[in-house]
Write a protein that holds these residues in place. Structure first.
Motif, mmCIF file in Angstrom:
data_model
loop_
_atom_site.group_PDB
_atom_site.id
_atom_site.type_symbol
_atom_site.label_atom_id
_atom_site.label_comp_id
_atom_site.label_asym_id
_atom_site.label_seq_id
_atom_site.Cartn_x
_atom_site.Cartn_y
_atom_site.Cartn_z
ATOM 1 N N ALA B 25 0.789 -1.386 0.105
ATOM 2 C CA ALA B 25 -0.204 0.279 -0.386
ATOM 3 C C ALA B 25 0.762 1.347 0.203
ATOM 4 O O ALA B 25 2.009 1.125 0.449
ATOM 5 N N ASP B 26 0.312 2.440 -0.526
ATOM 6 C CA ASP B 26 0.948 3.352 -0.453
ATOM 7 C C ASP B 26 1.032 3.961 0.817
ATOM 8 O O ASP B 26 -0.039 4.002 1.423
ATOM 9 N N ALA B 27 2.229 4.804 1.699
ATOM 10 C CA ALA B 27 2.202 5.448 2.220
ATOM 11 C C ALA B 27 1.157 6.304 2.461
ATOM 12 O O ALA B 27 0.856 6.710 1.995
ATOM 13 N N VAL B 28 1.161 6.155 4.272
ATOM 14 C CA VAL B 28 0.002 7.388 5.370
ATOM 15 C C VAL B 28 0.731 8.577 5.246
ATOM 16 O O VAL B 28 1.596 7.835 5.902
ATOM 17 N N LYS B 29 0.814 9.761 4.576
ATOM 18 C CA LYS B 29 1.302 10.291 4.818
ATOM 19 C C LYS B 29 0.163 11.397 6.126
ATOM 20 O O LYS B 29 -0.691 11.867 6.111
ATOM 21 N N ILE B 30 1.616 12.188 7.162
ATOM 22 C CA ILE B 30 1.194 13.272 7.844
ATOM 23 C C ILE B 30 1.974 14.046 8.290
ATOM 24 O O ILE B 30 3.019 14.586 8.105
ATOM 25 N N GLY B 31 1.372 15.092 8.096
ATOM 26 C CA GLY B 31 1.960 17.079 8.320
ATOM 27 C C GLY B 31 1.977 16.650 9.333
ATOM 28 O O GLY B 31 1.091 17.307 9.754
ATOM 29 N N ASP B 109 1.739 19.260 -0.298
ATOM 30 C CA ASP B 109 2.299 18.009 0.271
ATOM 31 C C ASP B 109 1.067 16.525 -0.404
ATOM 32 O O ASP B 109 1.744 15.710 0.012
ATOM 33 N N LYS B 110 -0.014 17.472 -0.121
ATOM 34 C CA LYS B 110 -1.004 15.917 -0.301
ATOM 35 C C LYS B 110 -1.227 15.427 0.567
ATOM 36 O O LYS B 110 -1.787 13.808 0.778
ATOM 37 N N VAL B 111 -0.552 15.295 1.811
ATOM 38 C CA VAL B 111 -1.079 14.955 3.451
ATOM 39 C C VAL B 111 -2.575 15.088 3.212
ATOM 40 O O VAL B 111 -3.159 15.369 2.891
ATOM 41 N N ASN B 112 -2.083 13.147 3.883
ATOM 42 C CA ASN B 112 -3.383 13.311 4.123
ATOM 43 C C ASN B 112 -4.041 13.224 5.310
ATOM 44 O O ASN B 112 -5.350 13.344 5.822
ATOM 45 N N VAL B 113 -3.788 13.394 6.777
ATOM 46 C CA VAL B 113 -4.024 14.059 7.832
ATOM 47 C C VAL B 113 -2.975 15.341 8.917
ATOM 48 O O VAL B 113 -2.038 14.710 7.816
#
Lengths: 324, 415
Positions: B25-31, B109-113
């Motif tokens: 799975a793609d990484a989940v990005k947290i900013g 950066d299109k972070v998810n959360v």
């Protein structure tokens, strides 16, 4: 101004670039940088009227910025009216403050004005930090979610961009006009030497006063724009010494006492600030400040007249070479 | 025939091994927004190291971490083992910059959360951006009450806030009264920026509710170099408990001044911050013996999960975890748990998963009663312990059912 635009291709290009910037850069982050740049250019240009043209170096202009910033959110908190309604309140209070400070300190010459402005700005900051009516140290907030367009809480940065741009254009046009009138000459005469100016019949004190009031008006508007856009104000971000210092740095960097100096200063400094923070900010090394500071030192050391001076020198030399 | 099967098997295996990374799975990005430079830079950097440890625990297998969510598996199991990818930005304590950086994290950066932002002023502006773009944001440690409660849908806060602290103090005072201690009045001494002001306001309000009389409230500037006037005021009012909401230099100054002016109330309660600073104990160990302090973080006994977390943190930074960075770490674990339950990077699914969060105390590293968000996004089960300075260390003394040592009352100190 129109004639000047036609004569000067660089000016025309800049105007076009400013106008179309948000159309070309559709990314919210870049648009936000554009808005930040415009705000910096407005406040530095407002400072420039009294600090640059009249040579009265205020290091406490945050007091006008802060008053302007608090007024819209205070009006909103107290009455529930749209924050916009507070802009004129901020301007009136800012002008009153300018008169109160200018009256005693303009009697004296030298650094008294600078000292008085720092002291008053710090005093107000501390006072606001403990005054419950203005949210004390916690500060004030705008409407959490906009109730309509009149709240000026837009999701997109574009409306802010054009509102800020309009204010900047008005301010620069006004400065340009004043520069060419008697008032402009009075300002420059005052800066060059107060005693000499007075002996030639320049009403030095009232000139300085008018410059300060005009400067306070636009700095206050800049503050209002800031807090309406950010939706939040506290004593540090309104009255903090860094707010004042940034205005001075930007104006000095670009060229204080010239029409486009502060504009150019903001054009250099804001992208620099953003870029260094984007590249080096995440590590927490403070490299941002080092780079940022380093460039300022370089410019101050080798080009104290500011970027505009450097530009004039380079182009005029180029012109001479071309002529010969 | 068998040969060709074997060949086929090899080909399939090879194909699978090539395809496997592509399937991961793609990484989940947290900013994450924190002050990494400036006045609060130390707190931001400590918190950064803490969530890096937490990300290590989640991204790799750490069976030794017991019930801690996502420790046993590598990555987020419900997302095919997706790893958490952290992007840190430095808002320098500037609310306007926090706003700009939150925008950058979301749009560039299109972070998810999102997570952050330490100073309440920066959390105010960053959460407004999260709400505007519909990106979930976890507030790990900002105390101002109305960060939640503005009608926002996308903002969650795991940490206890000023009201929780104030309630804990009042419950503690209530317990002491039940045990027959004489507590007729208290005093509140607070530094006058947003931290001290907001906590003091809540303490005074809760005291009123609990029918505890506040003899005096003394706001002061944390940069004061002389607090004898304030101490003399305290001495005159003679309260039974003094609650200090102070930063480091000022809390040390108060302790020394109290000794010099020969004043010792029966009990002093410090509100974390200065009292938890590593320099506090060495500076005033003798005069501050028996001082109470607030912390939801306790290192625990060797072999415990919290002890192991602290060892990991210590290996990375050379210091023990403190209450602030530990609270951020706990917020990060709660966020990761919700991401895993969401099973997707769809913002709405993550938001719903966050609203359904229900972590029990046994899967927490902090002394909360759980993590469960009310409809404003505030953790309704947030709580705090009280610790007391015994010798060279703080030990957990309240609430009694968690206590490691017996509470001393009054404080001993040296007069």
């Amino acid at each position: 101004m129109k004639a000047a635009l036609a004569r000067n291709p660089i000016l025309l290009l800049t105007a076009a670039a400013l106008l179309f910037y948000p159309v070309v850069f559709t990314d919210a982050f870049y648009r936000d940088i554009g808005v930040t740049f415009l705000l910096a250019a407005i406040s530095a240009s407002a400072w420039n009227i009294v600090g640059g043209y009249a040579g009265q170096v205020s290091v406490g202009h945050a007091m006008f910025f802060g008053i302007g910033a608090y007024a819209p959110l205070l009006v909103y908190t107290v009455t529930g009216w749209p924050p916009m309604a507070g802009i004129p309140v901020g301007v009136i209070l800012g002008c009153a403050l300018a008169l109160a400070i200018g009256k005693p300190s303009f009697r004296l010459t030298g650094h008294y004005f600078s000292m008085a402005t720092i002291a008053v700005a710090e005093l107000i900051r501390i006072f606001f930090g403990t005054w419950a009516f203005v949210g004390a140290a916690i500060g004030l907030q705008g409407p959490a979610v906009g109730r309509g367009w009149w709240d000026l809480t837009f999701r997109s940065e574009v409306p802010y961009y054009y509102i800020f741009l309009a204010v900047l254009v008005v301010l620069l046009a006004l400065t340009w006009t004043l520069e060419r009138r008697r008032f402009g000459y009075y300002l420059r005469a005052t800066k060059a030497g107060e005693r000499a100016a007075r002996s030639l019949g320049v009403p030095v004190r009232s000139t300085k006063m008018q410059a300060l009031v005009l400067s306070a008006t636009f700095t206050s508007i800049a503050g209002s724009l800031y807090s309406i856009k950010t939706g939040f104000i506290d004593p540090e971000s309104g009255f903090g010494i860094l707010v004042s210092v940034q205005m001075v740095i930007i104006a000095a960097l670009g060229g204080a006492g010239t029409l486009f100096g502060p504009f150019i200063g903001a054009l250099v400094l804001i992208p620099l600030q953003t870029a260094t923070n984007t590249w080096f900010g995440g590590g927490g090394t403070g490299l941002t400040y080092i780079l940022y500071g380093g460039i300022i030192v370089l410019i101050a050391r080798y080009e104290p007249g500011g970027v505009l001076d450097l530009w004039t020198r380079l182009t005029s030399r180029g012109g001479r070479d071309h002529a010969s | 025939m068998t040969k060709s099967y074997a060949l086929l098997a090899v080909v399939v295996a090879a194909a699978l091994s090539v395809a496997a990374p592509a399937l991961a799975a793609d990484a989940v990005k947290i900013g994450i927004l924190w002050p990494l430079t400036g006045n609060a830079g130390a707190a931001g950097l400590a918190s950064k190291a803490a969530v890096e440890v937490a990300a290590d625990i989640i991204n790799n297998t750490h069976p030794e971490m017991g019930d801690l969510p996502l420790a046993k598996s590598a990555g987020l199991p419900n997302m095919g083992g997706a790893k958490l990818e952290l992007t840190f930005v430095d808002h320098q304590g500037n609310p306007s910059l926090a706003q700009q950086l939150a925008t950058r994290l979301i749009t560039q950066d299109k972070v998810n959360v999102l997570m952050g932002a330490y100073q309440s002023s920066c959390s105010f502006t960053a959460t407004a951006i999260a709400e505007r773009y519909g990106v979930p944001m976890m507030v790990g440690d900002s105390a101002a009450g109305n960060i939640t409660g503005r009608g926002f849908k996308w903002v969650f806060r795991a940490t206890p806030i000023a009201t929780d602290y104030a309630r804990a103090y009042m419950r503690f005072i209530g317990d002491m009264k039940k045990q027959g201690k004489k507590i007729d009045s208290i005093a509140v001494v607070n530094e006058n920026t947003d931290y001290g002001t907001s906590v003091a306001a809540e303490v005074v309000a809760e005291a009123k509710k609990a029918n505890v009389s506040v003899a005096i409230q003394i706001p002061y500037s944390a940069s004061s170099t002389d607090v004898s006037a304030q101490v003399l005021q305290l001495k005159e009012k003679n309260p039974d408990v003094v609650i200090f909401i102070s930063y480091t230099a000022d809390s040390i100054l108060y302790m020394k001044t109290m000794k010099n002016l020969n004043y010792k109330p029966p009990m002093v309660i410090g509100d974390d911050s200065g009292f938890s600073d590593p320099s506090f104990i060495p500076a005033v160990k003798d005069v501050a013996q028996g001082v109470m302090n607030r912390s939801a973080w306790v290192i625990g006994k060797p072999g415990s999960v919290t002890y192991k977390i602290n060892e990991m943190y210590k290996a990375k930074t050379g210091r023990d975890l403190d209450d602030t960075s530990a609270r951020n770490m706990q917020g990060f674990f709660a966020l990761a748990d919700a991401l895993n339950r969401a099973g997707s990077t769809d913002p709405e699914k993550i938001r719903v998963a966050l609203t359904q969060t229900d972590l029990k105390p046994n899967v927490l590293m902090m002394g909360y009663n759980g993590v469960k968000f009310d409809n404003t996004g505030q953790n309704s089960l947030a709580a705090t312990y009280l610790i007391q300075l015994h010798g060279d260390n703080y030990v957990l003394v309240w609430p009694e059912d968690h206590a490691e040592a017996k509470l001393q009352w009054p404080m001993t100190g040296t007069k």
